[in-house]
Write a protein that holds these residues in place. Sequence first.
Motif, PDB file in Angstrom:
ATOM      1  N   GLU A 272       0.827  -1.208   0.000  1.00 11.04           N
ATOM      2  CA  GLU A 272       0.000   0.000   0.000  1.00 11.04           C
ATOM      3  C   GLU A 272       0.858   1.253   0.000  1.00 11.04           C
ATOM      4  OE1 GLU A 272      -3.000   2.120   3.179  1.00 11.04           O
ATOM      5  OE2 GLU A 272      -3.149  -0.058   2.905  1.00 11.04           O
ATOM      6  N   CYS A 273       1.944   1.236   0.774  1.00 10.22           N
ATOM      7  CA  CYS A 273       2.852   2.380   0.812  1.00 10.22           C
ATOM      8  C   CYS A 273       3.470   2.626  -0.562  1.00 10.22           C
ATOM      9  CB  CYS A 273       3.943   2.133   1.858  1.00 10.22           C
ATOM     10  SG  CYS A 273       5.242   3.382   1.871  1.00 10.22           S
ATOM     11  N   ALA A 274       3.905   1.553  -1.215  1.00  3.93           N
ATOM     12  CA  ALA A 274       4.517   1.695  -2.539  1.00  3.93           C
ATOM     13  C   ALA A 274       3.518   2.258  -3.547  1.00  3.93           C
ATOM     14  CB  ALA A 274       5.048   0.337  -3.009  1.00  3.93           C
ATOM     15  N   LEU A 275       2.278   1.771  -3.503  1.00  2.35           N
ATOM     16  CA  LEU A 275       1.257   2.266  -4.421  1.00  2.35           C
ATOM     17  C   LEU A 275       0.945   3.738  -4.164  1.00  2.35           C
ATOM     18  CD1 LEU A 275      -1.197  -0.784  -4.456  1.00  2.35           C
ATOM     19  CD2 LEU A 275       0.403  -0.091  -6.253  1.00  2.35           C
ATOM     20  N   ASP A 276       0.898   4.113  -2.895  1.00  4.61           N
ATOM     21  CA  ASP A 276       0.647   5.527  -2.560  1.00  4.61           C
ATOM     22  C   ASP A 276       1.751   6.427  -3.109  1.00  4.61           C
ATOM     23  OD1 ASP A 276      -1.733   5.044  -1.243  1.00  4.61           O
ATOM     24  OD2 ASP A 276      -0.773   4.743   0.699  1.00  4.61           O
ATOM     25  N   ILE A 277       2.995   5.979  -2.990  1.00  2.00           N
ATOM     26  CA  ILE A 277       4.117   6.781  -3.493  1.00  2.00           C
ATOM     27  C   ILE A 277       4.067   6.881  -5.012  1.00  2.00           C
ATOM     28  CG2 ILE A 277       6.626   6.865  -3.702  1.00  2.00           C
ATOM     29  CD1 ILE A 277       6.803   5.645  -0.923  1.00  2.00           C
ATOM     30  N   VAL A 278       3.747   5.767  -5.675  1.00  2.00           N
ATOM     31  CA  VAL A 278       3.660   5.778  -7.138  1.00  2.00           C
ATOM     32  C   VAL A 278       2.583   6.770  -7.602  1.00  2.00           C
ATOM     33  CG1 VAL A 278       2.986   4.410  -9.143  1.00  2.00           C
ATOM     34  CG2 VAL A 278       4.575   3.465  -7.471  1.00  2.00           C
ATOM     35  N   ILE A 279       1.440   6.750  -6.933  1.00  2.00           N
ATOM     36  CA  ILE A 279       0.353   7.666  -7.307  1.00  2.00           C
ATOM     37  C   ILE A 279       0.751   9.113  -7.036  1.00  2.00           C
ATOM     38  CG2 ILE A 279      -2.005   8.367  -6.756  1.00  2.00           C
ATOM     39  CD1 ILE A 279      -2.639   5.438  -6.243  1.00  2.00           C
ATOM     40  N   ALA A 280       1.364   9.357  -5.880  1.00  2.00           N
ATOM     41  CA  ALA A 280       1.768  10.728  -5.536  1.00  2.00           C
ATOM     42  C   ALA A 280       2.773  11.269  -6.543  1.00  2.00           C
ATOM     43  CB  ALA A 280       2.354  10.761  -4.124  1.00  2.00           C
ATOM     44  N   VAL A 281       3.753  10.439  -6.913  1.00  6.78           N
ATOM     45  CA  VAL A 281       4.759  10.880  -7.882  1.00  6.78           C
ATOM     46  C   VAL A 281       4.146  11.010  -9.278  1.00  6.78           C
ATOM     47  CG1 VAL A 281       6.928  10.252  -9.007  1.00  6.78           C
ATOM     48  CG2 VAL A 281       6.656   9.908  -6.550  1.00  6.78           C
TER      49      VAL A 281
END
Length: 243
Positions: free
Chosen positions: A151-160
């Motif tokens: 979930e953390c990785a997906l959140d970072i991908v979306i934010a970037v």
Amino acid sequence: MAERGCPGAAPWGRAGAGGRAVAGAASEGPLERGRCRYLRTGRAWCQMVEVLLAVLVLVCSSVSGGSAGGYTGLPALGGIYYYHYGGAYSGFSGADGERAQQLDQRFHLLKLPIARAAMAVAGCLLVFPCILILVGVLQVPWRFPVWLLIECALDIVIAVGTVPALYYFFHSMVGVYNSSVCKEREQLYQSKGYQGFRCSVHGAEVAVGLLGCMATVAYLLSAVLAVRGYRTVRQKKQKPVRL
């Protein structure tokens, strides 16, 4: 041996060793019971903010490309008005009126793909946090702590990924407003005394940019909270069982 409880889950009033129910369980509200308590956590609130921002982006992008624009928009009521009833729009008649309608339609078609792309992205951003909320309510992170890292990785991908998406959105919109169609349309309306058709980014499109920036911050915060949640779950799972 004492049973280990699930983090975030409130006591259900099960009987203790002496057969007495846990005190106060009957007086708990619906958000204090079981899985629903996840909705009170920081991660859940952050995800609900993401849902709200996605809805607002969806609305603003639909406003940007939702009508043909000008006095031929709002299901052509403007065209009916100045063609049949005269009045404030009577300056458009004959060839000028037909040209204004053509320019409105062409300008609308230029903006439509960009608006649809923004709506598609907003729709995806609306579904994603809803899934995360459902996963949290079902207590999947407690059973599979690795999910929090995913979930953390997906959140970072979306934010970037939101940053280049916003750049593409505004770059494309500026290209539309700099087109010959927009310039000719602006000049035609100005020649009739109408000043509200300038070739510049409109309020709904500015709102898309601001909401997108807020969504970027929300997803970064959600990523931080996911990492903290992973550490908390690991620590509670590693605690020795009390006899």
